[in-house]
Design an enzyme around this catalytic site. Structure first.
Site, PDB file in Angstrom:
ATOM      1  N   GLY A  12     -36.908 -17.888 -92.362  1.00 17.54           N
ATOM      2  CA  GLY A  12     -35.524 -18.171 -92.001  1.00 17.54           C
ATOM      3  C   GLY A  12     -34.997 -17.212 -90.950  1.00 17.54           C
TER       4      GLY A  12
ATOM      5  CB  THR B 291     -38.674 -14.857 -91.238  1.00 17.59           C
ATOM      6  OG1 THR B 291     -38.494 -14.758 -92.643  1.00 17.59           O
ATOM      7  CG2 THR B 291     -40.150 -14.819 -90.911  1.00 17.59           C
TER       8      THR B 291
ATOM      9  CG  ASP C  78     -29.534 -22.680 -97.616  1.00 16.28           C
ATOM     10  OD1 ASP C  78     -30.035 -23.235 -98.610  1.00 16.28           O
ATOM     11  OD2 ASP C  78     -29.096 -21.522 -97.625  1.00 16.28           O
TER      12      ASP C  78
ATOM     13  CB  ILE D   3     -34.666 -27.832-105.538  1.00 13.27           C
ATOM     14  CG1 ILE D   3     -33.848 -28.756-106.450  1.00 13.27           C
ATOM     15  CG2 ILE D   3     -34.626 -28.319-104.096  1.00 13.27           C
ATOM     16  CD1 ILE D   3     -32.375 -28.841-106.116  1.00 13.27           C
TER      17      ILE D   3
HETATM   18  P1  ATP Z   1     -34.561 -17.129 -96.468  1.00 13.48           P
HETATM   19  O1  ATP Z   1     -33.933 -18.331 -95.848  1.00 13.48           O
HETATM   20  O2  ATP Z   1     -35.465 -17.475 -97.579  1.00 13.48           O
HETATM   21  O3  ATP Z   1     -33.567 -16.078 -96.798  1.00 13.48           O
HETATM   22  P2  ATP Z   1     -35.339 -15.277 -94.447  1.00 13.48           P
HETATM   23  O4  ATP Z   1     -36.375 -15.295 -93.404  1.00 13.48           O
HETATM   24  O5  ATP Z   1     -33.934 -15.139 -93.944  1.00 13.48           O
HETATM   25  O6  ATP Z   1     -35.525 -16.565 -95.322  1.00 13.48           O
HETATM   26  P3  ATP Z   1     -35.289 -12.611 -95.543  1.00 13.48           P
HETATM   27  O7  ATP Z   1     -35.697 -12.159 -96.895  1.00 13.48           O
HETATM   28  O8  ATP Z   1     -33.897 -12.373 -95.103  1.00 13.48           O
HETATM   29  O9  ATP Z   1     -35.652 -14.148 -95.508  1.00 13.48           O
HETATM   30  O10 ATP Z   1     -36.243 -11.949 -94.452  1.00 13.48           O
HETATM   31  C1  ATP Z   1     -37.639 -12.188 -94.438  1.00 13.48           C
HETATM   32  C2  ATP Z   1     -38.373 -11.040 -93.822  1.00 13.48           C
HETATM   33  O11 ATP Z   1     -37.833 -10.722 -92.552  1.00 13.48           O
HETATM   34  C3  ATP Z   1     -38.331  -9.800 -94.672  1.00 13.48           C
HETATM   35  O12 ATP Z   1     -39.641  -9.314 -94.788  1.00 13.48           O
HETATM   36  C4  ATP Z   1     -37.411  -8.875 -93.922  1.00 13.48           C
HETATM   37  O13 ATP Z   1     -37.819  -7.536 -94.041  1.00 13.48           O
HETATM   38  C5  ATP Z   1     -37.523  -9.332 -92.484  1.00 13.48           C
HETATM   39  N1  ATP Z   1     -36.256  -9.183 -91.764  1.00 13.48           N
HETATM   40  C6  ATP Z   1     -35.052  -9.614 -92.184  1.00 13.48           C
HETATM   41  N2  ATP Z   1     -34.087  -9.334 -91.280  1.00 13.48           N
HETATM   42  C7  ATP Z   1     -34.702  -8.689 -90.260  1.00 13.48           C
HETATM   43  C8  ATP Z   1     -34.259  -8.120 -89.013  1.00 13.48           C
HETATM   44  N3  ATP Z   1     -32.978  -8.166 -88.626  1.00 13.48           N
HETATM   45  N4  ATP Z   1     -35.191  -7.539 -88.219  1.00 13.48           N
HETATM   46  C9  ATP Z   1     -36.475  -7.484 -88.598  1.00 13.48           C
HETATM   47  N5  ATP Z   1     -36.962  -7.992 -89.746  1.00 13.48           N
HETATM   48  C10 ATP Z   1     -36.102  -8.597 -90.573  1.00 13.48           C
END
Ligand code: ATP
Ligand code: MG
Length: 458
Positions: A198, A201, A230, A383
């Protein structure tokens, strides 16, 4: 056709990078033939996407603000903002397949379709002729923890993985720093990285791209595939997993409806995913036709008072005998005590709005002396763990293929998506500035209100 969404390319960093002709489309047509010495002349152009192909971002012209809703109108949208780069295989590629070591990583929470995307990336890489393909276990953590060794991937390994939900590779939050991740990539010789995740990531993927290409000047392609159940990624029609989530959410809604309908003064409450965007709640409400009240983060509401949700529930019980409420997890957070807790990725842990509404509803009916049978369903994990439905299966397949085409075309720091029914590439920063949300003035939200029959709760 200039575009604001021009894509970062390895050529920007390595002007001397020389492309080689792709044999991808030829391999697709005749896997047994060798084309090492050039193409059959009449087949040369078949099936490739031109780098100048563009997709129109918006296909509607609103003649006045009242015909659309204020936020739908973007008066500053200039010509260059309207065109997006078309995804697909290019005739010239910037990696020799035999020199590629590709890695796939899945981060964040689970989402239906992760395995479908992994599978298709592997299959497409093999068609290009890539032999070294690995999976990074448990998200970005797999780049830091010595105990987590990479998983060799091939068509044989991934053949049936799409038949179950989850991620073959595992997921996680948090993990090592960007320089540590890139150190590991360098050490392992990874020069193509496919990142499924997301907003967080993708922020990580963009940082890896900057570190690896711009800072360390390594010829590495980093390509994202947006994973958010989402549906909250900017500029995209939808993201994979969303369709499945809406379909599965209806089962929970149907159960809540049956429970509510079969009880004396039954009230069913279903909490659905949507931290900042109410797309799942809105679409599931629309699809099910069984929801009386839909609550999303974008639209403020009151629980108490003459125009509150509880008063409307009383009205529904009096007139219909039962009611079903659908609430997105990020809705009504202003009613709840802030926990200040954060997960390993730094995301704020939300308080449970579903439980809160359940408790307040019970309390309210007790106080007014009307019996009510309140039941609460939270189907979130059921889900998320589902396998992708047919529509998402197709979306995942095309996104996975296009991710590989993008990497071979030499793009890095990009992500794939669907825009006005066409498949496109975006520069990562353009789509992660903030989460996409439901416009309360949009036709879709108005349609949802029409179908539930709910009033404004303000
Ligand atoms: P979801 O929709 O499930 O929340 P996501 O990708 O937003 O997905 P996160 O847990 O927020 O999930 O982040 C996933 C990975 O990305 C984690 O390993 C986190 O350390 C890394 N990460 C999050 N924000 C940053 C950022 N601003 N810069 C670098 N790495 C990040
Ligand atoms: Mg996130």
């Amino acid at each position: 056709f200039e575009s604001r969404f021009d894509l970062p390319h390895l050529k920007d960093v390595f002007p001397d990078a020389v492309p080689i002709p792709s044999t991808f489309c030829l391999r697709m047509r005749s896997p047994t033939e060798e084309f090492a010495d050039g193409y059959p002349s009449d087949e040369k152009w078949h099936g490739y996407i031109n780098n100048s192909d563009r997709v129109l971002l918006k296909v509607i012209h609103y003649s006045s603000p009242t015909s659309a809703g204020a936020q739908c109108i973007d008066p500053d949208c200039s010509w260059v903002e309207q065109w997006v780069h078309r995804a697909g295989p290019r005739e010239e590629i910037y990696f020799r397949p035999e020199e590629v070591k590709a890695a796939i990583v899945t981060c964040g929470g689970l989402c239906p379709g992760l395995n479908d995307v992994i599978r298709q990336i592997v299959i497409t890489l093999e068609i290009y002729g890539v032999k070294k393909i690995v999976g990074i276990p448990f998200g970005y953590r797999g780049f830091g923890d010595e105990g987590l060794t990479e998983m060799p991937l091939s068509r044989k390994v991934v053949q049936n993985v799409h038949l179950s939900g989850g991620s073959l590779l595992g997921v996680s939050r948090g993990g090592p720093s960007i320089p540590e991740i890139v150190d590991t990539m360098e050490k392992r010789g990874i020069n193509m990285l496919f990142v499924l995740g997301g907003n967080g990531t993708h922020a990580g993927a963009n940082a890896i791209h900057n570190e690896v290409c711009r800072k360390r000047r390594l010829r590495v392609a980093v390509v994202g595939v947006p994973k958010t159940i989402d549906n909250d990624i900017l500029l995209m029609d939808k993201t994979f997993g969303f369709d499945t989530a809406v379909e599965e959410a209806q089962r929970a809604i149907n159960s809540a409806y049956i429970e509510a309908h079969s009880a004396y003064h039954g009230i069913g409450i279903v909490k659905l995913m949507g931290r900042s965007s109410g797309y799942i709640a809105m679409h599931a409400s629309l699809a099910s036709g069984q929801i009386d009240i839909c609550l999303i983060p974008e639209v403020p509401f009151h629980l108490h008072g003459p125009h509150g949700v509880l008063r409307h529930l009383k009205y529904l019980i009096e007139t219909k005998g039962s009611a079903v409420v659908c609430v997105a997890e990020g809705a009504g957070q202003n009613f709840l005590e802030k926990t200040n807790a954060k997960d390993a990725s730094g995301n704020i842990v939300l308080s449970d709005i579903g439980v809160h509404i359940q408790q307040e509803t019970k309390k309210y009916f007790r106080e007014i002396g009307v019996p009510a049978d309140v039941k609460y369903i939270d189907p979130t994990y059921m889900i998320r763990a589902c396998r992708a439905n047919a529509s998402d299966g197709i979306l995942c397949t095309v996104l996975g293929q296009n991710a590989v085409h993008g990497a071979f075309a030499g793009y890095s720091g990009i992500t794939v998506g669907i825009c006005n029914t066409h498949y496109v590439y975006f520069p990562i920063p353009e789509v992660i500035q903030y989460p996409r949300s439901v416009d309360p003035n949009s036709r879709m939200w108005h349609r949802c209100l029409t179908s539930t029959g709910q009033p404004d709760f303000i």
